[in-house]
Design a protein around this motif. Sequence first.
Motif, PDB file in Angstrom:
ATOM      1  N   SER A 100     -15.225  54.553 -45.523  1.00  0.00           N
ATOM      2  CA  SER A 100     -14.290  53.901 -44.518  1.00  0.00           C
ATOM      3  C   SER A 100     -14.792  53.218 -43.456  1.00  0.00           C
ATOM      4  N   ALA A 101     -16.005  53.693 -43.031  1.00  0.00           N
ATOM      5  CA  ALA A 101     -16.842  53.033 -41.889  1.00  0.00           C
ATOM      6  C   ALA A 101     -17.292  51.787 -42.439  1.00  0.00           C
ATOM      7  N   GLY A 102     -17.757  51.587 -43.680  1.00  0.00           N
ATOM      8  CA  GLY A 102     -18.339  50.483 -44.173  1.00  0.00           C
ATOM      9  C   GLY A 102     -17.067  49.455 -44.428  1.00  0.00           C
ATOM     10  N   ALA A 161     -20.272  46.871 -34.838  1.00  0.00           N
ATOM     11  CA  ALA A 161     -21.358  47.939 -34.718  1.00  0.00           C
ATOM     12  C   ALA A 161     -21.076  49.209 -34.524  1.00  0.00           C
ATOM     13  N   VAL A 162     -20.181  49.744 -33.759  1.00  0.00           N
ATOM     14  CA  VAL A 162     -19.775  51.152 -33.466  1.00  0.00           C
ATOM     15  C   VAL A 162     -19.489  51.705 -34.763  1.00  0.00           C
ATOM     16  N   ALA A 163     -18.352  50.794 -35.452  1.00  0.00           N
ATOM     17  CA  ALA A 163     -17.885  51.278 -36.921  1.00  0.00           C
ATOM     18  C   ALA A 163     -19.191  51.563 -37.820  1.00  0.00           C
ATOM     19  N   SER A 164     -19.972  50.679 -37.829  1.00  0.00           N
ATOM     20  CA  SER A 164     -21.021  50.681 -38.808  1.00  0.00           C
ATOM     21  C   SER A 164     -22.081  51.968 -38.335  1.00  0.00           C
ATOM     22  N   LEU A 169     -14.309  44.601 -42.278  1.00  0.00           N
ATOM     23  CA  LEU A 169     -12.970  43.965 -41.766  1.00  0.00           C
ATOM     24  C   LEU A 169     -13.316  43.568 -40.449  1.00  0.00           C
ATOM     25  N   LEU A 170     -13.798  44.021 -39.482  1.00  0.00           N
ATOM     26  CA  LEU A 170     -14.036  43.489 -38.116  1.00  0.00           C
ATOM     27  C   LEU A 170     -15.145  42.427 -38.060  1.00  0.00           C
ATOM     28  N   ALA A 171     -15.967  42.371 -38.896  1.00  0.00           N
ATOM     29  CA  ALA A 171     -17.194  41.424 -38.915  1.00  0.00           C
ATOM     30  C   ALA A 171     -16.491  40.082 -39.646  1.00  0.00           C
ATOM     31  N   GLY A 172     -15.504  40.374 -40.384  1.00  0.00           N
ATOM     32  CA  GLY A 172     -14.853  39.037 -41.101  1.00  0.00           C
ATOM     33  C   GLY A 172     -14.081  38.629 -39.900  1.00  0.00           C
ATOM     34  N   LEU A 173     -13.311  39.303 -39.143  1.00  0.00           N
ATOM     35  CA  LEU A 173     -12.312  38.925 -38.030  1.00  0.00           C
ATOM     36  C   LEU A 173     -13.234  38.112 -36.994  1.00  0.00           C
TER      37      LEU A 173
END
Length: 559
Positions: free
Chosen positions: A278-280, A542-545, A285-289
């Motif tokens: 889920s974190a990945g 970065a936080v999600a990662s 998703l966020l990196a793509g945005l």
Amino acid sequence: MEYKWTVLTNTTLGILMAMINSSVLIISLPAIFRGIQLNPLAPSSFDYLLWLLMGYGVVSSSLVVSFGRLSDMYGRVKLYRLGFVIFTVGSVLLSITPGRGTVAAAELVAFRMVQAVGAALLMANSAALITDAFPITERGRALGINQVAGMVGNLVGLILGGVLATVNWRLVFIISVPFGVAGTVWSYLKLRELSRPRREEKVDVIGNLTFISGLVLLLAGITYALEPYHGEAMGWDSPRVIALMSAGAAVLAVFPLVEMRVQYPMFRLELFRSRQFSAGIFAALLAGLALGGLMITLTIMLQGIWLPLHGYSYSSTPFWAGIYMMPMLFGFVALGPLSGALSDKYGARELATGGMLIAFAAMMAMMTLNYNFSYLPFALMIFAVGVGNGMFVAPNTASIMNAVPPEHRGVASGMRSVMTSMANTVSIALYFSLLLSAFEAKLPSAIYSSLVSAGFPQALALEVSRMPPTAALFAAFLGYNPMQVVLQDLPQGVASSIEAGDPSGFKEVMSNTWFPHVIAPPFMYALRFTLMISGVIVVVAAVASALRGRTAPQSLGGK
């Protein structure tokens, strides 16, 4: 050749083909529009331009999860091969487009969507095939090599587009055909199923229809929102856009409820119980945005402002913009395989998180640029963005794929791909929306005052200043001097009378530097605002990662 390398080279050929096709199209759009005899600045042409750029992403995003689920049921190799065939057929159709004008433009959009179906089949299965073939201690490196091939494809496409478009616009589509034929034949001869197809499971018809229709409605609404509406630069308040986005959001809200009630869901919600997965997915998703629309926005800046101010003709700016954007791709190529290999040994968390933080620092540095910047600092900044993205993508992908059991790798690969593809499409819309908003607020007064200063009558300056922001933005993107097009459309004799009255002022307005000077301040204002928002998203990525935890690769599930 050991089978795992056969898989890697074939899937690498697939992504190379897809990325060449993507970048060669962007560079060749001016030649394509001239070839089909369509005025790119005509109001009706904007729809076709927009769907050529974004329709591919809408279709592939909508289908990739469904194809991933079907590949788990009927065989990943079988659907992967079909992807090569469909993509090649789409390329052939594009190269023989028979019409002219708007008819040809509509045909190009339709044939691009055929390609998108093939691309969705390839995307849904590439990472899963690599994960099946490689042991867990080598997957990161293999995925890194595969994704670097995509960046190499971008480089090759930029160069080929610049060369082939000068010969014949049809060649930019034919170039994909040899790759497609080779990949098709090779995959039929050499690839074999390593996973056990789960044919006993049933297709989740309701889930598929719900997901595909909801995503298509939502992304179509976002795409149409970029079109002018009732004199406004964009159509976010258009009833059509509101209806499409509302309906899409409503249908997607129902989708999880559907998936929780079917025996064999297409979207494996239980995979999100794994923090690693889920974190990945959320980080992807966020990196793509944050980064999906950055390259095309910086390319527009180079084409519409920086290159003309440095003496490049408008006709050559698409090619040279691609050349000057290469440091970003070099950064990705330099770190992609290395970060993948390191993630095999040390895990993904530090590499992927560090990559996002490097990208954030580079984006903040870009906010300090003025429109007439020196190239070397700019090259270093975009190289750093590429390095950060290269450090992120392969470890993050390996982390996602390592976290799922073998029987769900197809749908997991599709879920990762849809997040990335959807985020890239939304990101382009976000960047364009912010740019067009700034243009709408600041461009008319800038054009009016500059024309009056150049000796144009106030009434004429006022009329020209009402140029749609979309026309100004995409003229720069397509390598046209908008003022030459606008003044050619004036009533007969008007332009010549202005030229006779003030030759120097008329010559200044028609030069390659006048319009870039006019649009530069609003563009840079919008770019800084966009970079600030994207920087915030990158930090959240970065936080999600970082939240994926320290799980060592050897302890994860899988082969």
